[in-house]
Scaffold this motif. Structure first.
Motif, PDB file in Angstrom:
ATOM      1  N   ASP A   1       4.665  -4.880   3.954  1.00 32.13           N
ATOM      2  CA  ASP A   1       5.409  -3.698   4.356  1.00 32.13           C
ATOM      3  C   ASP A   1       6.310  -4.042   5.537  1.00 32.13           C
ATOM      4  OD1 ASP A   1       4.085  -2.271   2.422  1.00 32.13           O
ATOM      5  OD2 ASP A   1       2.560  -1.490   3.792  1.00 32.13           O
ATOM      6  N   THR A   2       7.403  -3.288   5.686  1.00 33.21           N
ATOM      7  CA  THR A   2       8.343  -3.509   6.778  1.00 33.21           C
ATOM      8  C   THR A   2       8.111  -2.489   7.872  1.00 33.21           C
ATOM      9  OG1 THR A   2      10.022  -4.414   5.288  1.00 33.21           O
ATOM     10  CG2 THR A   2      10.774  -3.607   7.420  1.00 33.21           C
ATOM     11  N   THR A   3       7.908  -2.936   9.107  1.00 32.72           N
ATOM     12  CA  THR A   3       7.704  -2.051  10.243  1.00 32.72           C
ATOM     13  C   THR A   3       8.961  -2.005  11.096  1.00 32.72           C
ATOM     14  OG1 THR A   3       5.318  -2.433  10.290  1.00 32.72           O
ATOM     15  CG2 THR A   3       6.327  -1.631  12.316  1.00 32.72           C
TER      16      THR A   3
ATOM     17  N   CYS B   1      10.547  -0.602  14.658  1.00 33.87           N
ATOM     18  CA  CYS B   1      10.307  -0.040  15.985  1.00 33.87           C
ATOM     19  C   CYS B   1      11.600   0.189  16.757  1.00 33.87           C
ATOM     20  CB  CYS B   1       9.372  -0.946  16.785  1.00 33.87           C
ATOM     21  SG  CYS B   1       7.702  -1.074  16.097  1.00 33.87           S
TER      22      CYS B   1
ATOM     23  N   ASN C   1      13.750   5.101  11.310  1.00 29.60           N
ATOM     24  CA  ASN C   1      12.866   5.429  12.432  1.00 29.60           C
ATOM     25  C   ASN C   1      13.402   6.638  13.188  1.00 29.60           C
ATOM     26  OD1 ASN C   1      10.629   5.093  14.071  1.00 29.60           O
ATOM     27  ND2 ASN C   1      11.653   3.645  15.443  1.00 29.60           N
TER      28      ASN C   1
ATOM     29  N   CYS D   1       7.129   3.625  15.974  1.00 30.83           N
ATOM     30  CA  CYS D   1       7.248   2.656  14.886  1.00 30.83           C
ATOM     31  C   CYS D   1       6.885   3.337  13.571  1.00 30.83           C
ATOM     32  CB  CYS D   1       6.332   1.463  15.099  1.00 30.83           C
ATOM     33  SG  CYS D   1       6.664   0.502  16.611  1.00 30.83           S
TER      34      CYS D   1
ATOM     35  N   THR E   1       6.276   2.342   9.352  1.00 30.71           N
ATOM     36  CA  THR E   1       6.094   1.266   8.388  1.00 30.71           C
ATOM     37  C   THR E   1       6.498   1.763   7.019  1.00 30.71           C
ATOM     38  OG1 THR E   1       4.308   0.253   9.665  1.00 30.71           O
ATOM     39  CG2 THR E   1       4.433  -0.303   7.334  1.00 30.71           C
TER      40      THR E   1
ATOM     41  N   THR F   1       6.595   1.779   3.120  1.00 26.82           N
ATOM     42  CA  THR F   1       5.697   1.379   2.044  1.00 26.82           C
ATOM     43  C   THR F   1       6.490   1.307   0.742  1.00 26.82           C
ATOM     44  OG1 THR F   1       5.066   3.670   1.574  1.00 26.82           O
ATOM     45  CG2 THR F   1       3.781   2.497   3.236  1.00 26.82           C
TER      46      THR F   1
ATOM     47  N   PHE G   1       6.778   6.085   3.676  1.00 24.91           N
ATOM     48  CA  PHE G   1       6.578   5.481   4.989  1.00 24.91           C
ATOM     49  C   PHE G   1       5.430   6.177   5.701  1.00 24.91           C
ATOM     50  CE2 PHE G   1       9.239   9.100   6.009  1.00 24.91           C
ATOM     51  CZ  PHE G   1       8.745   9.558   7.227  1.00 24.91           C
TER      52      PHE G   1
ATOM     53  N   THR H   1       3.286   4.636  12.471  1.00 24.11           N
ATOM     54  CA  THR H   1       2.194   3.790  12.951  1.00 24.11           C
ATOM     55  C   THR H   1       2.055   3.796  14.468  1.00 24.11           C
ATOM     56  OG1 THR H   1       3.739   1.927  12.751  1.00 24.11           O
ATOM     57  CG2 THR H   1       2.168   2.256  10.962  1.00 24.11           C
ATOM     58  N   GLN H   2       3.092   4.215  15.170  1.00 22.67           N
ATOM     59  CA  GLN H   2       3.008   4.365  16.627  1.00 22.67           C
ATOM     60  C   GLN H   2       3.942   5.487  17.025  1.00 22.67           C
ATOM     61  OE1 GLN H   2       3.495   0.717  18.837  1.00 22.67           O
ATOM     62  NE2 GLN H   2       3.535   1.730  20.835  1.00 22.67           N
TER      63      GLN H   2
END
Length: 389
Positions: free
Chosen positions: A49-51, A53, A69, A79, A81, A83, A87, A90-91
């Motif tokens: 997966d691509t994250t 930030c 984002n 952040c 991610t 999928t 998506f 995640t932060q």
């Protein structure tokens, strides 16, 4: 800014037993090389997966939509991610006052947003030329945050692909915490078969019309044009204007880690297709349907395989059929079903909304029946009659 590159997955090779002789060594080496060649030939490369930030980092999912984002109201790190089908956040550091604007809008979109256009989109499109704009979404919510889960739909008098549009439509699927839409509540309305609170206001650069669900909606398939037409009827847009993007995500004020769009699909149909036929407009579809059942006293399951036997892919497929008298659908999987008895339509979800040429999609449902059990007499795929095997 460029999104972070995918992180490769690593695995440690297993140790091989030590051969007892040179002949055994050569044999073992040959066997290992043969197995390795087969593995390289057969196994697809793993893709992480691509994250993202970076505040305005983007990437593409499903080969058709852009995940962004889109952090602009806070200096705290956020952040997301991406999928295979959507998506997850995640932060989500930082917070902003709940009586003001949110800190960000992590989202996925079809169309054009600040010169970034999703692959293959036909947006901007003139409102008067759009017959339907089917979309579907599945959300995952969290309780330890202040946020809304919302669609953001943009309209403008010109087919612009940059900057702020004239009118913004927001559809609030869920609201957690002491937050409210821009402006004030001006009434209620029934749109796309649901009841909504209607809010109207301006954020200084564009008009905003918001539809707020009285209770959380976790998953839904609907026609975006129902909300566009409601906006036109209120004088906030005109049929000569353009739909420029269909976005879905979250507006967080506080926290937000764990929020996710599990699946998303969007299509804009122009020309001859009517609102009940969200397929390839004006193009006949060649198809074949297999309908396998497991029947017991008073109940049954059906597994339906829809094959595209034509030369072109079918996007946002919709399979129509009529259940015989006495039958009723109680649950379904791998598709969204509208109607539970009589005329029924099954639509693909975000991960299976396309049927490539020569390929098929399978879904199923469970139901009840009374009297003698029978199968549907026929099927249509996006308005075209299918053969049955």
């Amino acid at each position: 800014m460029r999104p972070s590159p995918p992180r490769p997955r690593h695995s440690r090779p297993r140790p091989r037993p030590r051969p007892r002789s040179a002949r055994a060594l050569l044999g073992a080496l040959f066997t290992a090389l043969t197995a390795l060649a087969a593995l390289v030939t057969v196994a697809p490369a793993a893709q992480a997966d691509t994250t993202l930030c970076e505040p305005f980092g983007t990437t593409t999912v499903q080969g058709r939509y852009v995940v962004q984002n889109n952090r602009w109201g806070s200096s705290g790190t956020q952040c997301v991610t991406a999928t295979n089908t959507g998506f997850r956040v995640t932060q989500a550091d930082g917070s902003v006052p709940t009586n003001g604007a949110p800190k960000s809008y992590p989202s996925v979109f079809d169309g054009c947003h600040y010169t970034n256009c999703s692959p293959g989109t036909n947006l901007p499109a003139r409102i008067s030329g759009i017959s339907s704009a089917p979309s579907s979404i599945t959300y995952t919510y969290v309780g330890n945050a202040v946020y809304n889960a919302s669609y953001d739909i943009w309209l403008d008098p010109t087919p612009r692909t940059d900057g702020v549009n004239r009118t913004e439509i927001m559809i609030w699927f869920n609201k957690v915490g002491p937050i409210q839409p821009i402006g004030s509540q001006v009434g209620t309305a029934s749109v796309a078969g649901r009841s909504w609170q209607v809010w109207q206001g301006s954020n200084g650069t564009n008009d905003v019309l918001s539809f707020v669900a009285p209770a959380a909606i976790g998953s839904w398939s609907f026609d975006v044009m129902d909300f566009v037409r409601a906006t036109v009827s209120r004088g906030l847009a005109q049929d000569s204007w353009y739909l420029t993007s269909v976005q879905a995500g979250f507006e967080p004020w506080q926290n937000g880690a764990g929020l996710a769009v599990e699946s998303f699909s969007s299509a804009v149909r122009t020309g001859g297709a009517g609102p009940d036929v969200p397929g390839n407009p004006g193009q006949p579809v060649a198809c074949e349907v297999a309908y396998a059942t497991n029947v017991w006293q008073g109940g049954f399951t059906a597994e339906v395989t829809v094959a595209n036997t034509g030369a072109s892919a079918v996007d946002d497929w919709r399979l129509g059929f009529a259940l015989p008298a006495g039958q009723r659908v109680t649950s379904a999987w791998n598709a969204s079903l509208s109607g539970s008895s009589g005329a029924v339509a099954a639509s693909g979800l975000g991960h299976n909304a396309r049927i490539a040429s020569g390929s098929s999609q399978t879904f199923g449902f469970q139901g009840t029946y009374s009297g003698t059990f029978a199968k549907p007499g026929g099927f249509t795929l996006n308005g075209s009659t299918c053969t049955v095997r």
